[in-house]
Design a protein around this motif. Structure first.
Motif, PDB file in Angstrom:
ATOM      1  N   GLN A 133      -1.098   2.261  19.312  1.00  0.00           N
ATOM      2  CA  GLN A 133      -1.932   2.932  19.683  1.00  0.00           C
ATOM      3  C   GLN A 133      -1.816   4.110  20.493  1.00  0.00           C
ATOM      4  N   SER A 134      -0.089   4.106  20.781  1.00  0.00           N
ATOM      5  CA  SER A 134       0.522   4.797  22.040  1.00  0.00           C
ATOM      6  C   SER A 134       1.552   5.681  20.705  1.00  0.00           C
ATOM      7  N   GLY A 135       1.579   4.617  20.085  1.00  0.00           N
ATOM      8  CA  GLY A 135       2.052   6.034  19.040  1.00  0.00           C
ATOM      9  C   GLY A 135       3.932   5.563  18.752  1.00  0.00           C
ATOM     10  N   GLN A 136       3.707   4.131  19.059  1.00  0.00           N
ATOM     11  CA  GLN A 136       5.258   3.775  18.732  1.00  0.00           C
ATOM     12  C   GLN A 136       5.452   2.802  17.556  1.00  0.00           C
ATOM     13  N   VAL A 137       5.991   2.901  17.258  1.00  0.00           N
ATOM     14  CA  VAL A 137       6.372   1.994  15.880  1.00  0.00           C
ATOM     15  C   VAL A 137       7.016   0.430  15.941  1.00  0.00           C
ATOM     16  N   VAL A 138       5.861   0.277  15.732  1.00  0.00           N
ATOM     17  CA  VAL A 138       6.034  -1.309  15.699  1.00  0.00           C
ATOM     18  C   VAL A 138       7.068  -2.387  14.335  1.00  0.00           C
ATOM     19  N   ALA A 139       6.130  -2.236  13.600  1.00  0.00           N
ATOM     20  CA  ALA A 139       7.283  -2.292  12.234  1.00  0.00           C
ATOM     21  C   ALA A 139       7.514  -1.744  10.657  1.00  0.00           C
ATOM     22  N   ARG A 140       8.419  -2.614  10.198  1.00  0.00           N
ATOM     23  CA  ARG A 140       8.715  -1.389   9.390  1.00  0.00           C
ATOM     24  C   ARG A 140       8.973  -2.614   7.590  1.00  0.00           C
ATOM     25  N   TYR A 141       8.079  -2.602   6.514  1.00  0.00           N
ATOM     26  CA  TYR A 141       7.766  -2.585   5.759  1.00  0.00           C
ATOM     27  C   TYR A 141       9.202  -2.046   4.176  1.00  0.00           C
ATOM     28  N   GLU A 142       9.214  -3.428   3.791  1.00  0.00           N
ATOM     29  CA  GLU A 142       9.906  -2.167   2.382  1.00  0.00           C
ATOM     30  C   GLU A 142       9.056  -2.640   1.739  1.00  0.00           C
ATOM     31  N   PRO A 143       9.539  -1.750   0.754  1.00  0.00           N
ATOM     32  CA  PRO A 143       8.466  -1.225  -0.568  1.00  0.00           C
ATOM     33  C   PRO A 143       7.831  -2.100  -1.657  1.00  0.00           C
ATOM     34  N   ALA A 144       8.272  -3.496  -1.485  1.00  0.00           N
ATOM     35  CA  ALA A 144       8.087  -4.434  -1.881  1.00  0.00           C
ATOM     36  C   ALA A 144       6.764  -4.891  -1.499  1.00  0.00           C
ATOM     37  N   THR A 145       6.423  -4.879   0.114  1.00  0.00           N
ATOM     38  CA  THR A 145       5.764  -5.670   1.109  1.00  0.00           C
ATOM     39  C   THR A 145       4.120  -4.956   0.536  1.00  0.00           C
ATOM     40  N   GLU A 146       3.611  -5.878  -0.243  1.00  0.00           N
ATOM     41  CA  GLU A 146       2.196  -5.918  -0.472  1.00  0.00           C
ATOM     42  C   GLU A 146       1.297  -4.820   1.286  1.00  0.00           C
ATOM     43  N   PRO A 147       0.408  -3.764   0.297  1.00  0.00           N
ATOM     44  CA  PRO A 147      -0.204  -3.899   1.641  1.00  0.00           C
ATOM     45  C   PRO A 147      -0.840  -5.007   2.301  1.00  0.00           C
ATOM     46  N   ALA A 148      -1.791  -5.773   1.921  1.00  0.00           N
ATOM     47  CA  ALA A 148      -2.117  -6.903   2.380  1.00  0.00           C
ATOM     48  C   ALA A 148      -1.678  -8.275   3.461  1.00  0.00           C
ATOM     49  N   GLU A 149      -0.061  -7.905   2.684  1.00  0.00           N
ATOM     50  CA  GLU A 149       0.683  -8.727   3.762  1.00  0.00           C
ATOM     51  C   GLU A 149       1.153  -8.087   5.354  1.00  0.00           C
ATOM     52  N   ILE A 150       0.391  -6.996   4.914  1.00  0.00           N
ATOM     53  CA  ILE A 150      -0.141  -6.587   5.880  1.00  0.00           C
ATOM     54  C   ILE A 150      -1.333  -6.505   7.219  1.00  0.00           C
ATOM     55  N   THR A 151      -1.821  -6.990   7.060  1.00  0.00           N
ATOM     56  CA  THR A 151      -3.206  -7.485   7.016  1.00  0.00           C
ATOM     57  C   THR A 151      -3.027  -7.880   8.675  1.00  0.00           C
ATOM     58  N   ALA A 152      -2.377  -9.318   8.783  1.00  0.00           N
ATOM     59  CA  ALA A 152      -2.562  -9.403  10.195  1.00  0.00           C
ATOM     60  C   ALA A 152      -2.177  -9.583  11.143  1.00  0.00           C
TER      61      ALA A 152
END
Length: 160
Positions: A133-152
């Motif tokens: 929310q403050s505009g800071q990057v908290v994580a980077r996910y590589e292409p094989a990471t499915e969007p659903a895996e980012i839910t948590a």
């Protein structure tokens, strides 16, 4: 530039979008392509957007033709493809370079905030950056990471 809210980008329809409007939101930024093996991730990205948009979450899609020429179309073609093939409603932007001499400033900044397994450069389409929310990057996910895996991770940020 110190956070996402300092940047602007041209929307796929040609208007300029200032990301200061995203202050207070969780954002997932993705370099996309229409003819990639990961293109079906558009469906998962749209599902995340629909599931969380009312709670302060958005997805920003940046088409990129730097990997195997997998985004050859013009902006109007890309937008039409995304809407008709995957029902994409999240914001899309004009095609950008994410590596090299003409890298879009936003992507230059993103890469300095979180490196991938082989360094800063983006290795392929559908690399994803999660921004708080403050505009800071908290994580980077590589292409094989499915969007659903980012839910948590999205839910954790939305609960803060």
């Amino acid at each position: 530039m110190s956070n996402l809210h300092d940047f602007t980008a041209d929307t796929i329809s040609g208007s300029q979008d200032g990301f200061e409007r995203l202050a207070g939101q969780v954002v997932l930024i993705v370099n996309t392509a229409s003819e990639c093996g990961f293109t079906p991730q558009y469906d998962g990205l749209e599902k995340l957007y629909e599931q969380y948009k009312d709670r302060g979450f958005t997805v920003l899609g940046f088409p990129c033709n730097q990997f195997g020429g997998q985004e050859p179309g013009a902006e109007q073609e890309i937008q039409e493809f995304c809407r008709t093939s995957f029902g994409v409603e999240f914001p899309l932007y004009k095609k950008v370079d994410v590596n090299g001499l003409h890298t879009h400033p936003l992507w230059e900044w993103l890469k300095t905030q979180k490196q991938g397994p082989n360094g800063a450069d983006i290795e392929w389409n559908f690399t994803k950056f999660l921004v708080d929310q403050s505009g800071q990057v908290v994580a980077r996910y590589e292409p094989a990471t499915e969007p659903a895996e980012i839910t948590a991770d999205i839910e954790d940020l939305l609960e803060k």
